[in-house]
Scaffold this active site. Structure first.
Site, PDB file in Angstrom:
ATOM      1  N   MET A 293       0.803  -1.212   0.000  1.00 27.59           N
ATOM      2  CA  MET A 293       0.000   0.000   0.000  1.00 27.59           C
ATOM      3  C   MET A 293       0.842   1.271   0.000  1.00 27.59           C
ATOM      4  SD  MET A 293      -3.193   0.321  -0.392  1.00 27.59           S
ATOM      5  CE  MET A 293      -4.050  -1.062   0.331  1.00 27.59           C
ATOM      6  N   TYR A 441      -9.157   6.944  -5.804  1.00 30.42           N
ATOM      7  CA  TYR A 441      -8.835   5.542  -5.515  1.00 30.42           C
ATOM      8  C   TYR A 441      -7.604   5.407  -4.619  1.00 30.42           C
ATOM      9  CZ  TYR A 441      -6.039   5.638 -10.005  1.00 30.42           C
ATOM     10  OH  TYR A 441      -5.182   5.905 -11.043  1.00 30.42           O
ATOM     11  N   GLU A 442      -7.356   4.178  -4.168  1.00 26.35           N
ATOM     12  CA  GLU A 442      -6.337   3.879  -3.144  1.00 26.35           C
ATOM     13  C   GLU A 442      -6.581   4.653  -1.853  1.00 26.35           C
ATOM     14  OE1 GLU A 442      -4.076   1.625  -2.926  1.00 26.35           O
ATOM     15  OE2 GLU A 442      -4.249   0.829  -4.951  1.00 26.35           O
ATOM     16  N   GLY A 443      -7.860   4.878  -1.531  1.00 28.99           N
ATOM     17  CA  GLY A 443      -8.231   5.652  -0.349  1.00 28.99           C
ATOM     18  C   GLY A 443      -8.394   7.101  -0.723  1.00 28.99           C
TER      19      GLY A 443
END
Length: 592
Positions: A293, A441-443
Site C-alpha cells: 500500500m 482511488y487507493e483511499g
C-alpha cells in the site's frame, strides 16, 4: 496536442544534485553493484524514449476508443497490446522486482521516475504494470516459496499481469464489511466465491494470464478487518510444469463507464468457487495487502504529478506561441500583430504555479522513495526504523497532496489554453478528467488526511511529526547565510505547523470531531510546508550555478515564486483548522 518529453534534466538534478543518491546507494548492501549514476541515467533515458515514442501516442486514441467488454473478455484500445508487449520485453514491468525471480532489482528512487514518465505519457496504460508491480510486492513479501517460484518470474516478465481485488459494492474504504468467502479444500487450496468491483486490470487482452490477489473470509474468521485473508487466484490455472491449463471459475461481469482513464479496464469480477491459495497466514490479509500500500499510494501520488507535468508541457508551449493582445508594459514583439500570451501576468501566474508544484512534487515523491529504499535495504536497525516511520507519516501526504496539486495544475493548464482547453483536440480536457480519479482511488484524499492527522500524528502523540520536523530544523540550522531567503520562511512555516499540531493534539483530547474536521486543511498545510523544505534544498543545490546554466537560474526563480506566492496559502488553511468543528454540526441532517 503537444508531444510529451520526459523531464530527464530535472530528474537527474533531483536525484544527483539535491539528494546525492549515489552516496545512499553506496551505503545500502548490494545496491552499489546494481546501480550508479551512469546506470540510472541510462535507465531513465530509455524509459523516456519508450514513454514518449510508444506509449504517449496512444493516450488520446485510447481515451476515444476505450475498452470494450464482451462475454469472451475485455479488449483494450488499438495499439495497446503491441505497446504493452514492447514495454514488457524491455524488462520495465519487473524494474523494481527481486533479481532471484527475474526482476531488475532497481531502487524505488529509480522506478518512481519511470512511473512518472509512463503515467505522463498515458495514465490508462500505466495502470496495468502498476497493478502487477503491486501484486508482486505482496507475493514476494508474504507468499510461500512455492508460490513465489511459480508466479513471480512470469509476472516480472510481463507475460502475466496482476490485479488487486479488494472493493465490493457495499464495502469501499471499510474492508471489514467484505462478504467474499474462501472455503478450504482437502488439497490445501481454497474455493473463492464472491463479487468485487472497481478492479483495475481485472480482465484484458494484454497478457496471457492475470493473477488476482483477492481479499476473502474463511468460514471461522472473526468479524471485521481482523477476519480478512488474502488469496492468489489465477485467471488460468498453472500446471506443475509452468504451462497454462484450464480457465479458473471466475469471470468479468462488466466494465465501468468512467469519467476518465477510459483505456484502463475497470472491472466487476465474479468468483464462483474459483481455486486460490492463501498468502501468509489466515486472517492476516490486510497486513499482507498493506505491504504494497505505501508503494501504491506513492505511485498514485506520482500519477497526479505526472498529469500535472504533461499539462504544463502543453501549456507552456501554447503560451509561447498563442498571440493575444499586448503586454501591460507595452508591445514586446513589434514584428507581430500581438504578443504571445506568456507576457501576461495571469498566464505567468498559472505557469509558475504549475512549474513550482510539479518540481516540488517531483522532489517530494523522490524523497519518499528514498525513504522506502532505506527502509528496505539498510542494515542498520535504527536507520531502517527511522525510514519506516517517515514513510508511515509521509505516505498519506504523498498520495493526497500530490494528487490535489495534480488537479490544480491540470486545471491551470486547461485555463492557459482558454476555450481550446475545453475541446478534445488539444488534450488538456482529458488530463483534467484522468487526474480526478487519483484523488479518489487507493483511499480518498479525505481518508488520507484522516490517516495523517489521526493515526500518524495524533496516534503517535506527535512523535512521527517531530521526526520530520526535526530534520527540517536541522537543515535550516546548518544552512549558510546565502540560503537565508529560503530558510527564514521555511522556519516560519515550521513554527506555524508546530503550533497547529500542538493545537490539534490538545483539542482532540476533549472532542472526537476535531481531528476529522481539521484533517484536510492540516494535510494541506503539511504539504505546503514539506514542499517548502524541498524547494529550500533545491535552491541550495542550484545557488551559485545560475550564471553558468539557465536551468539553475530557472530553478532559483521558481523557488522564489513558491515562497512568495504559494507557501502563504498555509495561513488561511491554518485559520480554517483553528475554527474548530462546531460549525460543521450546526445543521441537522434534514437541514442540508
Amino acid at each position: 496536442m503537444s508531444e510529451y518529453t520526459a523531464p530527464l534534466r530535472d530528474m537527474r538534478f533531483v536525484l544527483n544534485e539535491v539528494f546525492q543518491v549515489s552516496r545512499l546507494w553506496a551505503q545500502l548492501p548490494g545496491m552499489a553493484e546494481v546501480v550508479d549514476e551512469q546506470t540510472a541515467a541510462a535507465i531513465l533515458e530509455e524509459a523516456g524514449k519508450i514513454s514518449a515514442g510508444i506509449i504517449a501516442p496512444l493516450r488520446q486514441t485510447g481515451d476515444e476508443q476505450g475498452c470494450t467488454w464482451s462475454s469472451a473478455g475485455v479488449k483494450t484500445p488499438e495499439g495497446f497490446v503491441a505497446a504493452y508487449q514492447a514495454f514488457a520485453a524491455g524488462g520495465w514491468v519487473g524494474l523494481g522486482g527481486a533479481p532471484q525471480f527475474g526482476g531488475m532489482g532497481m531502487p524505488k528512487a529509480i522506478s518512481a521516475q519511470v512511473e512518472e514518465m509512463v503515467n505522463s505519457a498515458n495514465l490508462s496504460f500505466g495502470l496495468y504494470p502498476m497493478l502487477t508491480a503491486g501484486a508482486c510486492l505482496s507475493i514476494y513479501a508474504h507468499a510461500s516459496e512455492e508460490l513465489k517460484q511459480k508466479y513471480l518470474p512470469n509476472l516480472y516478465a510481463g507475460v502475466w499481469s496482476g490485479s488487486m481485488c479488494l472493493t465490493e459494492a457495499h464495502s469501499g474504504t471499510d474492508l471489514g464489511l467484505i462478504r467474499t468467502r474462501a472455503e478450504p479444500r482437502a488439497d490445501g487450496s481454497y474455493a473463492i466465491s464472491g463479487s468485487k468491483m472497481f478492479i483495475t486490470g481485472g480482465e484484458h487482452d494484454l497478457s496471457e494470464n492475470i493473477i488476482h490477489l483477492v481479499l476473502a473470509r474463511l468460514p471461522d474468521a472473526p468479524a471485521g478487518p481482523k477476519g480478512i485473508s488474502l488469496f492468489l487466484v489465477p485467471k488460468v490455472m498453472v500446471n506443475a510444469d509452468g504451462s497454462l491449463g484450464q480457465r479458473n471459475a471466475l469471470s468479468c461481469g462488466s466494465i465501468e463507464h468512467k469519467m476518465g482513464i477510459k483505456a484502463s479496464a475497470t472491472c466487476v469480477m465474479n468468483f464462483d468457487q474459483a481455486t486460490g491459495w492463501i498468502i501468509d497466514a489466515p486472517n492476516k490479509g490486510l497486513a499482507a495487502m498493506f505491504t504494497m500500500m505505501n508503494y501504491e499510494r506513492l505511485g498514485v501520488g506520482i500519477q497526479g504529478l505526472a498529469q500535472g507535468e504533461r499539462s504544463y508541457q502543453g501549456a507552456v508551449e501554447y503560451a509561447r506561441e498563442r498571440l493575444q493582445s499586448r503586454a501591460p508594459s507595452g508591445a514586446q514583439y513589434l514584428h507581430q500583430a500581438a504578443d504571445p500570451i506568456i507576457v501576461h501576468p495571469d498566464v505567468r501566474r498559472m505557469l509558475l504555479t504549475m512549474k513550482a508544484l510539479n518540481e516540488g512534487g517531483r522532489a517530494f515523491s523522490s524523497y519518499v522513495a528514498l525513504q522506502l529504499d532505506t527502509a528496505k535495504y539498510s542494515e542498520d536497525a535504527a536507520t531502517r526504523q527511522r525510514a519506516q516511520d517517515l514513510v508511515a507519516l509521509l505516505t498519506p501526504v504523498a498520495k493526497a497532496f500530490l494528487t490535489d496539486m495534480g488537479l490544480e495544475t491540470t486545471l491551470h493548464g486547461q485555463m492557459v489554453f482558454g476555450g481550446h482547453g475545453y475541446i478534445r483536440e488539444w488534450g488538456q480536457e482529458q488530463l483534467v478528467r484522468d487526474v480526478r480519479i487519483t484523488q479518489i482511488y487507493e483511499g480518498t484524499n479525505g481518508i488520507q488526511a484522516l490517516d495523517l492527522a489521526g493515526r500518524k500524528t495524533m496516534g503517535s502523540g506527535g512523535a512521527l511529526y517531530r521526526l520530520f520536523a526535526d530534520e527540517m530544523r536541522q537543515f535550516t540550522a546548518s544552512a549558510g547565510a546565502e540560503l537565508a531567503e529560503f530558510c527564514k520562511p521555511l522556519n516560519a512555516a515550521l513554527d506555524n505547523l508546530d503550533e497547529l499540531t500542538a493545537w490539534l493534539l490538545d483539542r482532540a483530547q476533549n472532542n472526537p470531531n476535531e481531528v476529522g474536521a481539521a484533517s484536510v486543511e492540516y494535510l494541506q498545510v503539511f504539504g505546503y510546508t514539506a514542499y517548502a523544505y524541498m524547494w529550500a534544498r533545491m535552491a541550495g543545490a542550484a545557488l551559485g550555478k545560475q550564471q553558468e546554466d539557465d536551468f539553475y537560474a530557472s530553478k532559483l526563480g521558481t523557488a522564489r515564486f513558491y515562497f512568495a506566492r504559494l507557501l502563504p496559502r498555509i495561513h488561511s488553511l491554518s485559520a480554517s483548522v483553528k475554527a474548530g468543528s462546531e460549525s460543521l454540526y450546526l445543521l441537522d441532517a434534514a437541514q442540508f
